[in-house]
Design an enzyme around this catalytic site. Structure first.
Site, PDB file in Angstrom:
ATOM      1  N   SER A 202      31.839  33.856  36.917  1.00  0.00           N
ATOM      2  CA  SER A 202      32.818  34.471  36.041  1.00  0.00           C
ATOM      3  C   SER A 202      32.611  35.959  35.805  1.00  0.00           C
ATOM      4  O   SER A 202      33.537  36.641  35.369  1.00  0.00           O
ATOM      5  CB  SER A 202      32.845  33.744  34.688  1.00  0.00           C
ATOM      6  OG  SER A 202      31.585  33.825  34.061  1.00  0.00           O
ATOM      7  N   HIS A 230      37.340  29.085  37.240  1.00  0.00           N
ATOM      8  CA  HIS A 230      38.117  30.170  37.841  1.00  0.00           C
ATOM      9  C   HIS A 230      38.537  29.859  39.277  1.00  0.00           C
ATOM     10  O   HIS A 230      39.041  30.737  39.976  1.00  0.00           O
ATOM     11  CB  HIS A 230      37.323  31.479  37.796  1.00  0.00           C
ATOM     12  CG  HIS A 230      37.043  31.955  36.407  1.00  0.00           C
ATOM     13  ND1 HIS A 230      37.944  32.725  35.697  1.00  0.00           N
ATOM     14  CD2 HIS A 230      35.986  31.759  35.588  1.00  0.00           C
ATOM     15  CE1 HIS A 230      37.444  32.995  34.503  1.00  0.00           C
ATOM     16  NE2 HIS A 230      36.260  32.409  34.409  1.00  0.00           N
ATOM     17  N   LYS A 262      42.690  28.189  32.096  1.00  0.00           N
ATOM     18  CA  LYS A 262      42.731  29.331  33.010  1.00  0.00           C
ATOM     19  C   LYS A 262      44.063  29.303  33.767  1.00  0.00           C
ATOM     20  O   LYS A 262      45.111  29.576  33.194  1.00  0.00           O
ATOM     21  CB  LYS A 262      41.525  29.294  33.952  1.00  0.00           C
ATOM     22  CG  LYS A 262      40.172  29.237  33.245  1.00  0.00           C
ATOM     23  CD  LYS A 262      39.900  30.461  32.401  1.00  0.00           C
ATOM     24  CE  LYS A 262      38.456  30.577  31.957  1.00  0.00           C
ATOM     25  NZ  LYS A 262      38.004  29.527  31.015  1.00  0.00           N
TER      26      LYS A 262
END
Length: 416
Positions: A202, A230, A262
């Site tokens: 991240s 992610h 996300k």
């Protein structure tokens, strides 16, 4: 009878000493030791597309965001969430385990399981809760947990809880499968070995070397737990994450975790795995047993996001990749970053700064000149490696990123 609250009562001398001690303890764990905290905790009046309004500040272009596919505010997600509120209300009747799960939750779990390629899914209120409570549920005294040194804080907390329960925890050098193989030599036969890592790291945006680590896990009989925070929605032709990116499917002795906040632009989290485990997790994982069930609106929004991904995800990912490539090219030309040797697959593009205080000053300068960017400083990243965490999405077209590069460049010059 009216009861008057004592909220706001001034602390007495003895209480002040206790509060000072507590404050110093918390300060030691705060970003930049609590200085310029307004960069992190200011409250926005409104987000609209990629602009944000804060009281007393100019309207800003958002450069730090999780909205990779541009689904925040999507009409279908909003409509489904509103329908769920009308049908079920905004809250729930208890924890998921205490009979508060809805058919909507089971529908979402089924869709997510099929999406990531596993037998079943357990949905939890947040991704952080998933990592912090699933990891220590999987291991016990004498078992072994191996984690990448650059794992997300939620994974680290899960590993610490596992260690508190008697598990041995070791950290391998970042993305170094051979170092993992060496560390595994410490583990005694007959014990559970759990390898935990992010699919996309991240702070740097680089990818976990899944093929190499999967081979090590298979050799050692270890379970791989992969955090797709992610990667889900971003990697692979269908957005199914790092396994699809490499043309692989999750092994039966593996688990896939991801938040829903996300690319899917909802809230909540989930863990996918073989039904042998997930059935037991529903009555064993503290984040599922002791926390209120995922709100119906969040479950409905996540289902809608999966629908949008199925209908339009490929086009949105292609646009995101083009926007990432354009931003990297412009930022490299401006000497904000080094041009990568190969393709950059994620939406995370860090702009290195180094010094924590300068990173804070650069973010403040950007804020004052119409650009919202979040600095990553210690303890998010190691000391001396502060950076600005940029997320490029399907919405970050060149007409937004080109001025952003100019403003970032000006901020670096102004704070030199």
């Amino acid at each position: 009878m009216t009861v008057t609250s004592e909220a706001g009562r001034q602390a007495q001398p003895g209480e002040e000493a206790v509060l000072r001690a507590l404050a110093e303890r918390v300060r030691g764990r705060s970003l930049a030791r609590g200085f310029q905290h307004e960069i992190y905790d200011r409250a926005a009046d409104r987000f609209e597309d990629l602009t944000v309004s804060y009281p007393g500040e100019p309207v800003q272009t958002v450069m730090t965001t999780y909205d990779y596919l541009g689904l925040v505010g999507h009409p279908l997600l909003n409509e489904r969430a509103k329908e769920a509120i009308d049908a079920h209300g905004v809250g729930g009747h208890g924890t998921a385990t205490c009979a508060a799960s809805l058919g909507l939750h089971r529908e979402l779990e089924g869709r997510l399981a099929r999406f990531v390629g596993h037998e079943d899914v357990v949905v939890l209120p947040t991704g952080f809760q998933a990592n912090a409570t699933v990891i220590p549920t999987l291991v016990g005294k004498g078992d072994w947990v191996f984690g990448d040194r650059l794992n997300h804080a939620s994974i680290i907390d899960g590993c610490r809880l596992a260690e508190a329960r008697g598990a041995h925890v070791r950290y391998f050098r970042h993305n170094d499968a051979e170092h993992l193989r060496t560390l595994m030599g410490e583990a005694k036969p007959g014990r559970i070995k759990l390898v935990v890592a992010d699919s996309v790291f991240s702070a740097d945006g680089d990818l976990f070397d899944l093929p190499a680590f999967r081979a090590v896990c298979e050799e050692a009989g270890a379970v791989l737990y992969l955090d797709e925070a992610h990667g889900l929605g971003v990697l692979g032709p269908g957005g199914r994450g790092l396994h699809e990116h490499h043309g692989l499917t999750p092994a039966p002795t593996s688990l896939v975790m991801s938040p829903l906040s996300k690319a899917l632009s909802a809230t909540g989290g989930f863990v996918a795995g073989p039904r042998t485990l997930t059935t037991l997790m529903r009555t064993a994982v503290p984040g599922h047993v002791f926390s209120g069930a995922l709100p119906p609106a969040s479950a409905a929004a996540a289902l809608a996001a999966l629908d949008v991904n199925e209908a339009d995800g490929e086009r949105r990912r292609a646009r995101m990749r083009a926007n990432v490539a354009h931003f990297i090219d412009r930022a490299a030309r401006a000497k904000l970053i080094e041009r990568p040797a190969g393709p950059h697959h994620s939406g995370i593009v860090p702009v290195p700064v180094g010094d924590d205080q300068r990173a804070l000053r650069i973010a403040a300068h950007c804020r004052d000149h119409g650009l919202m960017v979040v600095p990553f400083v210690f303890p998010i990243v190691p000391r001396g490696t502060a950076r600005l965490r940029i997320n490029i999405t399907a919405r970050h077209t060149p007409d937004l990123t080109d001025p952003a590069v100019e403003r970032l460049t000006a901020a670096f010059h102004a704070t030199a």
